[in-house]
Scaffold this active site. Structure first.
Site, PDB file in Angstrom:
ATOM      1  N   PHE A   1      53.208   3.458  35.519  1.00 57.38           N
ATOM      2  CA  PHE A   1      54.095   4.302  36.558  1.00 57.38           C
ATOM      3  C   PHE A   1      54.403   5.513  35.794  1.00 57.38           C
ATOM      4  CE2 PHE A   1      56.549   1.394  33.846  1.00 57.38           C
ATOM      5  CZ  PHE A   1      57.276   2.383  33.163  1.00 57.38           C
TER       6      PHE A   1
ATOM      7  N   TYR B   1      59.547   8.615  21.300  1.00 56.97           N
ATOM      8  CA  TYR B   1      60.832   8.087  21.948  1.00 56.97           C
ATOM      9  C   TYR B   1      61.650   7.119  20.909  1.00 56.97           C
ATOM     10  CZ  TYR B   1      59.169   9.758  26.236  1.00 56.97           C
ATOM     11  OH  TYR B   1      58.751  10.556  27.366  1.00 56.97           O
TER      12      TYR B   1
END
Length: 428
Positions: free
Chosen positions: A428, A140
């Site tokens: 999440f 990322y």
């Protein structure tokens, strides 16, 4: 399920190969989408309880898929979150999740195409930043995400570690409660904590249920999920959710079970201490394991022997500024700051250029400027320091921030700092 990413390495182009199509998840396509995601992560199906909850929480209009005819070969979702930032504000943010590329379609630009589409959509929705937890952190950085929070892991030998608790701890009343039935009351405690610590999610409807899902398949030898609540003057002031893993394998015949903590929140020091003391003293156990605590957890100052607490720290929440001006203006700063930042952001070029940040503990402004730059850095470094958990000075020492005006670095580093440390207790 946590934010998972299973993908190949990068590709220079964001154009999908011929025959592939990217769009939002097709109507009725949840099962095919989730099957592809599970397959990318080894093919082990999640318990039905989690799968059902994720289905309810998923926002189809924010769930991207790459299709090869009717086959899902790439996935990237986002949740509509609100995240606390320094100063107590809670800002809208995209919670990036469910990212995968099938092994048959790697090195063909799918990930870059999904990331660019997703960040463009996030900007259009007016969310100043995106967050994720990364299964593979190196992926990322090239998309502008910086490691913004850390989590502490503990494995405490409670047979040899005691607690020093504050006066008044004995007056806290503890009760065992059904985790599901106590959920709403516990959620009120959690909600009061959110503005006080950057990185916490203001949970939207349905998200609290994630804390009490307890599939038997996932227990790994533990008993059922338990909940203990703390009360003062008849009001709920804290809670801990945990499970016990019995162990009678000792050659002495003594029990040496493990208490595994899922989450713990408290509104005051004595309730906090009472809950931890309870966990340390659970019968037939000799270990407490906590997999996600803030790095400045007060527990570190209550234990009698820190070396027997098995303290480890690892990266947790990654943050990417999408609307740089709105994000930097949305938080407050520990000391007054007036600095011009030269920002590099080739993946989201609308952020590139010079920005003047002026602010203090009461608020801030961040606007474009043609004034000479004081510091030069990429958007990734700004994501790393945004919640106050990392230092601009440390990044400069690593060669990732350049001081262009002598003396500009130190005050800017102090301004971006925050107490308490940022923390994301919520997967999440």
């Amino acid at each position: 399920m946590g934010t998972h990413t299973a993908t190949g390495r990068g590709h220079a182009t964001d154009t999908l190969p011929a025959g592939l199509e990217m769009g939002t998840m097709r109507p009725g396509g949840w099962d095919a989408y989730y099957d592809a995601l599970e397959r990318a992560f080894g093919g082990v199906p999640e318990p039905e309880e989690y799968r059902t909850l994720w289905n309810r929480l998923t926002e189809p209009e924010r769930t991207l898929a790459v299709y090869d005819q009717d086959e899902v070969v790439g996935t990237a979702g986002a949740f509509s979150f609100r995240v606390s930032v320094p100063g107590g504000a809670v800002l809208p943010a995209a919670g990036v999740t469910m990212v995968s590329v099938q092994s048959t379609h790697r090195r063909r630009g799918l990930l870059s195409a999904m990331m660019r589409r997703q960040l463009t959509d996030v900007r259009a929705m007016g969310e100043p930043f995106a967050v994720l937890t990364a299964s593979e952190p190196p992926i990322y950085g090239r998309f502008g995400y910086g490691a913004a929070t850390e989590r502490m892991l503990l494995q405490v030998d409670t047979s040899r570690v005691s607690l020093r608790v504050p006066e008044g701890t004995d007056q806290v009343r503890l009760r065992l409660a059904d985790p599901a039935k106590a959920l709403d009351a516990c959620e009120e405690v959690y909600a009061q904590q959110v503005p006080g610590r950057p990185g916490m999610l203001e949970r939207q409807p349905g998200w609290a249920e994630l804390g009490v899902v307890d599939p038997e398949k996932d227990r790994e030898g533990h008993g059922e999920l338990l909940c203990v609540t703390a009360e003062r003057d008849g009001k709920l002031t804290g809670y801990a959710r945990y499970a016990i893993k019995p162990d009678w394998s000792s050659t002495t015949g003594a029990a040496s079970g493990t208490v595994t903590l899922r989450d713990l929140e408290a509104l005051d020091p004595v309730s906090y201490a009472a809950l931890w003391r309870y966990l340390f003293e659970v019968d037939l156990t000799s270990t407490v394991v906590a997999l996600n605590r803030p790095v400045d957890d007060p527990l570190l100052h209550m234990v009698s022997d820190i070396r027997r607490c098995g303290v480890r720290v690892r990266d947790e929440l990654y943050l990417r500024l999408v609307d740089l001006g709105a994000a930097l203006a949305g938080r407050s700063y520990a000391v007054p700051v007036d600095v011009v930042l030269e920002v590099r952001d080739p993946f989201c070029p609308w952020n590139e250029g010079r920005w003047r940040l002026s602010g203090d503990a009461d608020g801030a402004r961040c606007e474009r400027t043609t004034d000479p730059a004081d510091l030069s850095l990429s958007v990734r470094e700004l994501g790393t320091v945004y919640l106050g958990g990392s230092s601009l000075r440390a990044l400069a020492a690593a060669g990732r921030v350049e001081e262009l005006r002598s003396g500009a670095l130190a005050p800017a580093a102090r301004a971006f700092s925050n107490d308490p440390a940022p923390w994301s207790p919520h997967g999440f």
